[in-house]
Write an enzyme that holds these catalytic residues in place. Structure first.
Site, PDB file in Angstrom:
ATOM      1  N   SER A  92       9.555  -4.171  11.263  1.00  8.14           N
ATOM      2  CA  SER A  92      11.047  -3.574  10.408  1.00  8.14           C
ATOM      3  C   SER A  92      11.543  -2.031  10.535  1.00  8.14           C
ATOM      4  O   SER A  92      10.757  -1.063  11.128  1.00  8.14           O
ATOM      5  CB  SER A  92      10.520  -4.344   9.193  1.00  8.14           C
ATOM      6  OG  SER A  92       9.142  -2.594   9.006  1.00  8.14           O
ATOM      7  N   GLU A 114      13.758   0.185   8.412  1.00 12.02           N
ATOM      8  CA  GLU A 114      14.344   0.989   6.903  1.00 12.02           C
ATOM      9  C   GLU A 114      15.440   1.845   6.911  1.00 12.02           C
ATOM     10  O   GLU A 114      15.180   3.113   7.910  1.00 12.02           O
ATOM     11  CB  GLU A 114      13.620   1.523   6.668  1.00 12.02           C
ATOM     12  CG  GLU A 114      13.583   2.505   5.005  1.00 12.02           C
ATOM     13  CD  GLU A 114      12.306   3.337   4.667  1.00 12.02           C
ATOM     14  OE1 GLU A 114      11.268   2.725   4.534  1.00 12.02           O
ATOM     15  OE2 GLU A 114      12.476   3.960   4.264  1.00 12.02           O
ATOM     16  N   HIS A 139      14.611  -0.976  -1.755  1.00 12.41           N
ATOM     17  CA  HIS A 139      13.817  -0.141  -2.284  1.00 12.41           C
ATOM     18  C   HIS A 139      13.944   0.166  -4.158  1.00 12.41           C
ATOM     19  O   HIS A 139      14.973   0.164  -4.090  1.00 12.41           O
ATOM     20  CB  HIS A 139      14.044   1.083  -2.106  1.00 12.41           C
ATOM     21  CG  HIS A 139      13.530   1.526  -0.566  1.00 12.41           C
ATOM     22  ND1 HIS A 139      12.367   2.192   0.095  1.00 12.41           N
ATOM     23  CD2 HIS A 139      13.138   0.531   0.475  1.00 12.41           C
ATOM     24  CE1 HIS A 139      11.998   2.274   1.274  1.00 12.41           C
ATOM     25  NE2 HIS A 139      12.411   0.589   1.545  1.00 12.41           N
ATOM     26  N   ARG A 192       6.700   4.972  -7.375  1.00  7.79           N
ATOM     27  CA  ARG A 192       7.263   5.343  -8.840  1.00  7.79           C
ATOM     28  C   ARG A 192       8.301   6.224  -8.281  1.00  7.79           C
ATOM     29  O   ARG A 192       9.164   6.227  -9.028  1.00  7.79           O
ATOM     30  CB  ARG A 192       6.174   6.533  -8.495  1.00  7.79           C
ATOM     31  CG  ARG A 192       5.594   7.483 -10.223  1.00  7.79           C
ATOM     32  CD  ARG A 192       5.102   8.278  -9.791  1.00  7.79           C
ATOM     33  NE  ARG A 192       5.428   9.012  -8.782  1.00  7.79           N
ATOM     34  CZ  ARG A 192       5.181  10.178  -8.569  1.00  7.79           C
ATOM     35  NH1 ARG A 192       3.624  10.776  -9.177  1.00  7.79           N
ATOM     36  NH2 ARG A 192       5.605  11.548  -7.970  1.00  7.79           N
ATOM     37  N   ASP A 249      10.566  10.011  -7.021  1.00  8.50           N
ATOM     38  CA  ASP A 249       9.895  11.994  -7.142  1.00  8.50           C
ATOM     39  C   ASP A 249      11.386  11.905  -8.326  1.00  8.50           C
ATOM     40  O   ASP A 249      12.415  11.173  -8.459  1.00  8.50           O
ATOM     41  CB  ASP A 249       9.571  12.126  -6.454  1.00  8.50           C
ATOM     42  CG  ASP A 249       9.139  11.748  -5.154  1.00  8.50           C
ATOM     43  OD1 ASP A 249       8.063  11.711  -5.755  1.00  8.50           O
ATOM     44  OD2 ASP A 249       8.822  11.418  -3.706  1.00  8.50           O
ATOM     45  N   ARG A 293      -5.152  -1.190  -6.965  1.00  9.74           N
ATOM     46  CA  ARG A 293      -4.700  -1.676  -8.414  1.00  9.74           C
ATOM     47  C   ARG A 293      -2.608  -2.282  -8.144  1.00  9.74           C
ATOM     48  O   ARG A 293      -2.452  -3.549  -8.205  1.00  9.74           O
ATOM     49  CB  ARG A 293      -4.357  -0.710  -8.677  1.00  9.74           C
ATOM     50  CG  ARG A 293      -5.795  -0.432  -9.665  1.00  9.74           C
ATOM     51  CD  ARG A 293      -5.227  -0.028 -11.376  1.00  9.74           C
ATOM     52  NE  ARG A 293      -4.744   1.594 -10.980  1.00  9.74           N
ATOM     53  CZ  ARG A 293      -5.075   2.633 -10.507  1.00  9.74           C
ATOM     54  NH1 ARG A 293      -7.426   2.921 -10.462  1.00  9.74           N
ATOM     55  NH2 ARG A 293      -4.947   3.784 -10.425  1.00  9.74           N
ATOM     56  N   PHE A 332      10.198  18.949   5.613  1.00 10.33           N
ATOM     57  CA  PHE A 332       9.439  18.002   4.688  1.00 10.33           C
ATOM     58  C   PHE A 332       7.912  17.448   3.937  1.00 10.33           C
ATOM     59  O   PHE A 332       7.744  16.889   3.254  1.00 10.33           O
ATOM     60  CB  PHE A 332      10.489  16.934   5.434  1.00 10.33           C
ATOM     61  CG  PHE A 332      10.908  15.945   4.517  1.00 10.33           C
ATOM     62  CD1 PHE A 332      11.600  15.824   2.938  1.00 10.33           C
ATOM     63  CD2 PHE A 332       9.775  14.174   4.239  1.00 10.33           C
ATOM     64  CE1 PHE A 332      11.709  14.545   2.449  1.00 10.33           C
ATOM     65  CE2 PHE A 332       9.741  13.213   3.791  1.00 10.33           C
ATOM     66  CZ  PHE A 332      10.822  13.634   2.938  1.00 10.33           C
ATOM     67  N   HIS A 349       6.726  -0.750  11.378  1.00 14.40           N
ATOM     68  CA  HIS A 349       7.861  -0.186  10.483  1.00 14.40           C
ATOM     69  C   HIS A 349       8.508   0.876  10.435  1.00 14.40           C
ATOM     70  O   HIS A 349       7.686   2.256  10.648  1.00 14.40           O
ATOM     71  CB  HIS A 349       7.189   0.091   9.353  1.00 14.40           C
ATOM     72  CG  HIS A 349       8.596   0.399   7.734  1.00 14.40           C
ATOM     73  ND1 HIS A 349       8.779  -0.756   7.508  1.00 14.40           N
ATOM     74  CD2 HIS A 349       9.186   1.406   6.955  1.00 14.40           C
ATOM     75  CE1 HIS A 349       9.911  -0.229   7.026  1.00 14.40           C
ATOM     76  NE2 HIS A 349       9.614   1.007   6.476  1.00 14.40           N
TER      77      HIS A 349
HETATM   78  P1  FAD Z   1       3.106   5.771  -7.157  1.00 10.15           P
HETATM   79  O1  FAD Z   1       2.012   4.688  -5.972  1.00 10.15           O
HETATM   80  O2  FAD Z   1       2.490   4.905  -8.855  1.00 10.15           O
HETATM   81  O3  FAD Z   1       1.630   6.483  -6.842  1.00 10.15           O
HETATM   82  C1  FAD Z   1       1.721   7.840  -7.135  1.00 10.15           C
HETATM   83  C2  FAD Z   1       0.342   8.751  -6.995  1.00 10.15           C
HETATM   84  O4  FAD Z   1       0.286   8.716  -8.545  1.00 10.15           O
HETATM   85  C3  FAD Z   1      -0.616   8.932  -6.341  1.00 10.15           C
HETATM   86  O5  FAD Z   1      -0.554  10.234  -6.867  1.00 10.15           O
HETATM   87  C4  FAD Z   1      -1.089   8.028  -7.357  1.00 10.15           C
HETATM   88  O6  FAD Z   1      -3.106   8.007  -6.670  1.00 10.15           O
HETATM   89  C5  FAD Z   1      -0.989   8.805  -8.785  1.00 10.15           C
HETATM   90  N1  FAD Z   1      -1.398   7.620  -9.873  1.00 10.15           N
HETATM   91  C6  FAD Z   1      -1.391   6.630  -9.582  1.00 10.15           C
HETATM   92  N2  FAD Z   1      -1.458   5.522 -11.379  1.00 10.15           N
HETATM   93  C7  FAD Z   1      -2.219   7.212 -11.858  1.00 10.15           C
HETATM   94  C8  FAD Z   1      -2.154   7.384 -13.260  1.00 10.15           C
HETATM   95  N3  FAD Z   1      -2.241   6.187 -14.139  1.00 10.15           N
HETATM   96  N4  FAD Z   1      -2.166   8.423 -14.039  1.00 10.15           N
HETATM   97  C9  FAD Z   1      -1.949   9.523 -13.163  1.00 10.15           C
HETATM   98  N5  FAD Z   1      -1.745   9.528 -11.923  1.00 10.15           N
HETATM   99  C10 FAD Z   1      -1.482   8.035 -10.954  1.00 10.15           C
HETATM  100  N6  FAD Z   1      11.009   7.664  -2.377  1.00 10.15           N
HETATM  101  C11 FAD Z   1      12.245   7.050  -3.380  1.00 10.15           C
HETATM  102  O7  FAD Z   1      12.521   8.079  -4.479  1.00 10.15           O
HETATM  103  N7  FAD Z   1      13.312   6.037  -2.539  1.00 10.15           N
HETATM  104  C12 FAD Z   1      12.651   5.132  -1.895  1.00 10.15           C
HETATM  105  O8  FAD Z   1      13.295   4.705  -1.747  1.00 10.15           O
HETATM  106  C13 FAD Z   1      11.326   5.952  -1.377  1.00 10.15           C
HETATM  107  N8  FAD Z   1      10.736   5.086  -0.438  1.00 10.15           N
HETATM  108  C14 FAD Z   1       9.350   5.236  -0.210  1.00 10.15           C
HETATM  109  C15 FAD Z   1       8.830   4.260   0.648  1.00 10.15           C
HETATM  110  C16 FAD Z   1       7.839   4.368   1.818  1.00 10.15           C
HETATM  111  C17 FAD Z   1       7.190   3.530   2.244  1.00 10.15           C
HETATM  112  C18 FAD Z   1       7.089   5.314   1.359  1.00 10.15           C
HETATM  113  C19 FAD Z   1       5.387   5.923   1.289  1.00 10.15           C
HETATM  114  C20 FAD Z   1       7.821   6.305   0.283  1.00 10.15           C
HETATM  115  C21 FAD Z   1       8.911   6.029  -0.323  1.00 10.15           C
HETATM  116  N9  FAD Z   1       9.314   7.100  -1.757  1.00 10.15           N
HETATM  117  C22 FAD Z   1      10.552   6.702  -2.004  1.00 10.15           C
HETATM  118  C23 FAD Z   1       8.372   8.401  -1.857  1.00 10.15           C
HETATM  119  C24 FAD Z   1       7.652   7.818  -2.976  1.00 10.15           C
HETATM  120  O9  FAD Z   1       8.733   8.038  -4.045  1.00 10.15           O
HETATM  121  C25 FAD Z   1       7.067   8.962  -3.244  1.00 10.15           C
HETATM  122  O10 FAD Z   1       5.779   8.929  -2.099  1.00 10.15           O
HETATM  123  C26 FAD Z   1       6.904   8.758  -4.828  1.00 10.15           C
HETATM  124  O11 FAD Z   1       5.924  10.077  -4.534  1.00 10.15           O
HETATM  125  C27 FAD Z   1       4.827   7.858  -4.968  1.00 10.15           C
HETATM  126  O12 FAD Z   1       5.713   6.689  -5.052  1.00 10.15           O
HETATM  127  P2  FAD Z   1       4.726   5.726  -5.094  1.00 10.15           P
HETATM  128  O13 FAD Z   1       5.224   4.667  -5.410  1.00 10.15           O
HETATM  129  O14 FAD Z   1       3.885   6.148  -4.057  1.00 10.15           O
HETATM  130  O15 FAD Z   1       3.637   6.140  -6.157  1.00 10.15           O
END
Ligand code: FAD
Length: 291
Positions: A16, A18, A78, A108, A110, A166, A218, A268
């Site tokens: 895949s 990106e 995304h 989530r 950043d 989860r 980065f 990927h």
């Molecule tokens: P989550 O899964 O929500 O986790 C974030 C953090 O919070 C983790 O440390 C987790 O352990 C912690 N956490 C979860 N639940 C709780 C809770 N209840 N209390 C306290 N802590 C908690 N970013 C962009 O802006 N745009 C994109 O298109 C994008 N694409 C990505 C694609 C991939 C494949 C990857 C790996 C990353 C991508 N990112 C993107 C980056 C991503 O948004 C960041 O890494 C962000 O910091 C975390 O997102 P997540 O979805 O992993 O968050």
């Protein structure tokens, strides 16, 4: 006897790709060249990133929809929680569903300025909440992010793995990993996922590195370690992009070859909207154009 790289290509693998949404007319053309070059490889899906804090909301949408309309590819959009209320995110998701886009990479996100994460007061706080919210809207196919070397905000690796679990329990059917360079890092993570009862595919995120200096900067922020041997391989090449590309192709191909030999069959690629390395490595893995 044959080189291990030839043996690795004997098992069928799928790939895949990106992309990021282009900002200018010229970047738009570059993306489109890339998409057209990669399309014949019939990837499982392609995905389009969402700029920090929703800055590419329309561009991501338009890119995803254009790919869906003008190619045979199955695009995933995304989507992140940052800077949006739940209502806004739900509207974006509904619009995708109405346009026939069925796959969301739920994240989530950043904060745009690198500030510590703060959830929007009316927003989805974490990716797990977004996954659940999306599933309430429609039966989307959902992919989520995974961190072989732990997400920087997670207190420890166990907490982070529970978070991944989860997200899957909430409805995600695939995880895509943050990039990594040492294949053993991913293989160890795959094992920990299996032990934690994660049965959905966990795809290694492969970043063919052409700009080493940038990746080094980065990587610190996203928690991916850069091995000493890599710094060594790229040393002295700052002003030699051509050699850097050859080295990058070799490193990424070797990485994939090792993973393939260990039974990894989905890859990927973070293409950065350039097809050549992703195409070459896919080819090496045995992925060939389909009529
Ligand atoms: P989550 O899964 O929500 O986790 C974030 C953090 O919070 C983790 O440390 C987790 O352990 C912690 N956490 C979860 N639940 C709780 C809770 N209840 N209390 C306290 N802590 C908690 N970013 C962009 O802006 N745009 C994109 O298109 C994008 N694409 C990505 C694609 C991939 C494949 C990857 C790996 C990353 C991508 N990112 C993107 C980056 C991503 O948004 C960041 O890494 C962000 O910091 C975390 O997102 P997540 O979805 O992993 O968050």
């Amino acid at each position: 006897s044959e080189l291990p790289i030839a043996a690795a290509s004997k098992r069928p693998v799928s790939v895949s790709f990106e992309f990021f949404p282009p900002k200018t007319e010229k970047m738009q053309q570059a993306l489109w060249d890339c998409v057209q070059r990669l399309e014949p490889l019939a990837p499982l899906f392609v995905s389009v990133t969402y700029g920090a804090g929703g800055t590419t909301r329309e561009r991501t949408h338009d890119t995803v929809v254009r790919i869906a309309r003008e190619t045979k590819l199955k695009p995933a959009a995304h989507l992140t929680c940052v800077g949006h209320s739940r209502g806004e995110v739900d509207d974006i998701a509904r619009r995708y569903w109405d346009e026939g886009i069925r796959h969301i990479v739920a994240l989530r996100g950043d904060m745009p300025d690198g500030a510590p994460y703060a959830a929007h007061p009316d927003g989805y706080a974490y990716a797990v909440d977004l996954v659940a919210g999306l599933k309430r809207i429609a039966d989307f196919e959902i992919s989520v992010a995974a961190y072989p070397e732990k997400h920087p905000d997670a207190p420890d690796a166990g907490f982070d793995l529970d978070n991944l679990k989860r997200k899957i329990d909430a409805g995600a059917s695939r995880a895509i990993s943050q990039y990594f360079f040492d294949p053993s890092v991913f293989l160890a993570f795959r094992e920990r996922c299996a032990k934690a009862g994660i049965t959905v595919p966990v795809l290694p995120g492969i970043l063919p590195v052409t700009n080493f200096a940038q990746v080094q900067k980065f990587s610190a922020a996203c928690g991916a370690s850069v091995p000493e041997w890599m710094a060594d391989l790229f040393a002295g090449l700052d002003d030699d992009p051509e050699t850097r590309r050859l080295v990058a192709a070799t490193v990424a191909a070797e990485q994939c070859r090792i993973l393939a030999a260990e039974g990894v069959d989905n890859f990927h690629f973070y293409t950065l909207n350039r097809a050549d390395l992703a195409y070459a490595i896919s080819h090496i893995l045995g992925v060939r154009p389909r009529a």
